[in-house]
Design an enzyme around this catalytic site. Structure first.
Site, short mmCIF file in Angstrom:
data_model
loop_
_atom_site.label_atom_id
_atom_site.label_comp_id
_atom_site.label_asym_id
_atom_site.label_seq_id
_atom_site.Cartn_x
_atom_site.Cartn_y
_atom_site.Cartn_z
N SER A 195 24.56 68.13 25.61
CA SER A 195 24.05 69.12 24.68
C SER A 195 25.12 70.07 24.16
O SER A 195 24.92 70.74 23.17
CB SER A 195 22.92 69.92 25.33
OG SER A 195 23.43 70.74 26.34
N LYS A 241 23.45 76.67 26.77
CA LYS A 241 23.35 76.72 25.30
C LYS A 241 23.98 78.00 24.76
O LYS A 241 24.11 78.99 25.46
CB LYS A 241 21.86 76.71 24.88
CG LYS A 241 21.08 75.45 25.22
CD LYS A 241 21.37 74.33 24.26
CE LYS A 241 20.42 73.17 24.43
NZ LYS A 241 20.11 72.81 25.82
#
Lengths: 211, 211
Positions: free
Chosen positions: A128, A166
């Site tokens: 990610s 993130k």
DNA sequence: TAGCAGCAGAACAAATAAAGAACAAGTAAA
DNA sequence: TTTACTTGTTCTTTATTTGTTCTGCTGCTA
């Protein structure tokens, strides 16, 4: 200290610990016999075998290179005197809780990759953060704190169950978690759903693939 | 201490360490034999070969009086108390010689990011390995060796002047240096033009930007 | 009793070490 | 340049050291 050692095995192990610096070469069985007051290598060798299977010492097979303590054994004496080491606590994969590792190990981390605050190390599973140069299998160094500035990369716990690494953007009524992978989309949450567990301060990768 | 030496090899190495200043010229095998109490050059030469393959001493082929300690070996004496630290020696930017740093500093590097062999640290300038997740400003850990397998990432010295960090592909009549950046092209060289200085084994990045 | 921990010693195989012969490349003297 | 000598290198042979396995013995304990 160690459960399953017999008295004599413990005695030999203690001797090796205390005298590890005294030997310029790792001691041979013969030398150890003399030190322990034994007359037969064969007798000593049984104890040695036991210590090897405990993972405390190593003796390269058949090689005549003497008896050495393992790194594991050395850690037992002075595990806490290394300020530069950070705990490796587990794995982080987007969308799952952090998978804690059973025995916490410590990694020597250069000053440049950490901060003054408490830090810990995670291993990344998944892609990610690909476009930010963080790959599957990389380690990340995380500074432990519960707040972040917009644009920082954070370990976020969503709905008290899913951990993820993130970019974060926080607005009064909305918190965005943004992957660095153009095939994935930003996630929008109510600020109450997102709990910050730490902020990325460093990253490391091995190219030898043995870990 | 070095793991894979036998006792005699260690003994000879220790002797060379202690007497490196005493010899105005590097010693001949004959002189070393006398010092170690041996009668045959042939015996000694086996140990010398072992020390060479460990990277501890150098002996230019066939040259007489050629036995010298490696930089790596010298480095081991003064840094033997801190095994985990590696020297940060300078900057590498594609197409320029390696820019050595004036005062070499040492960085604590986790075991997982290095190998048993001598290693050192460089800082990357430029984006030629972008798609491999190596960014401008990252550190790379390099294992010191002069050969590589196809597909490894190497520090290559081209035409004895330009250093670069690239994938390498070696064929009988051609050596390719391939960047991991689709805006750049692979470079083709005569094998004689390309000298391998080390192989990438680890990478690190700081996100605190103070370095 | 049986079982375990410990020791001694014999025996074996592999690793290590040494010596010496032989040769080639380097070095220095004639 | 030629020659003689030194030095590095390789190889074979032999000896020694070291790790390992086994067998047999002793004393201790549940």
């Amino acid at each position: 200290m160690i459960k399953s050692l017999t008295r004599k095995q413990q005695e030999i192990f203690d001797f090796l610990l205390q005298h590890q610096d005294r030997f310029s070469h790792p001691p041979t069985l013969e030398e150890l016999c003399a030190s322990m007051g034994l007359k037969s290598r064969g007798s000593l060798h049984n104890h040695i075998k036991a210590l090897i299977s405990e993972g405390l010492i190593e003796a390269p097979e058949r090689k005549q290179r003497g008896i050495r303590l393992t790194e594991y054994a050395k850690q037992m004496i002075n595990s806490s005197d290394d300020q530069s080491a950070l705990p490796f606590v587990g794995f982080i994969a987007a969308g799952k809780p952090i998978e804690a590792v059973e025995n916490i190990t410590y990694m020597a981390i250069p000053e440049q990759l950490k901060t003054q605050k408490p830090c810990y190390v995670l291993k990344v599973k998944g892609d990610s953060m690909l476009e930010q140069g963080i790959y599957d299998g990389d380690w990340v160094i995380i500074e432990q704190r519960c707040h972040a500035r917009n644009g920082e990369i954070v370990v976020a716990l969503v709905n008290k169950s899913e951990a993820t690494l993130k970019f974060i953007e926080q607005y009064p009524h909305e918190t965005l978690l943004i992957p660095a992978n153009s095939t994935m989309e930003a996630m929008r949450y109510n600020p109450a759903q997102v709990e910050i567990q730490g902020v990325l301060v460093g990253q490391m990768r091995s190219y030898t693939k043995n870990h």
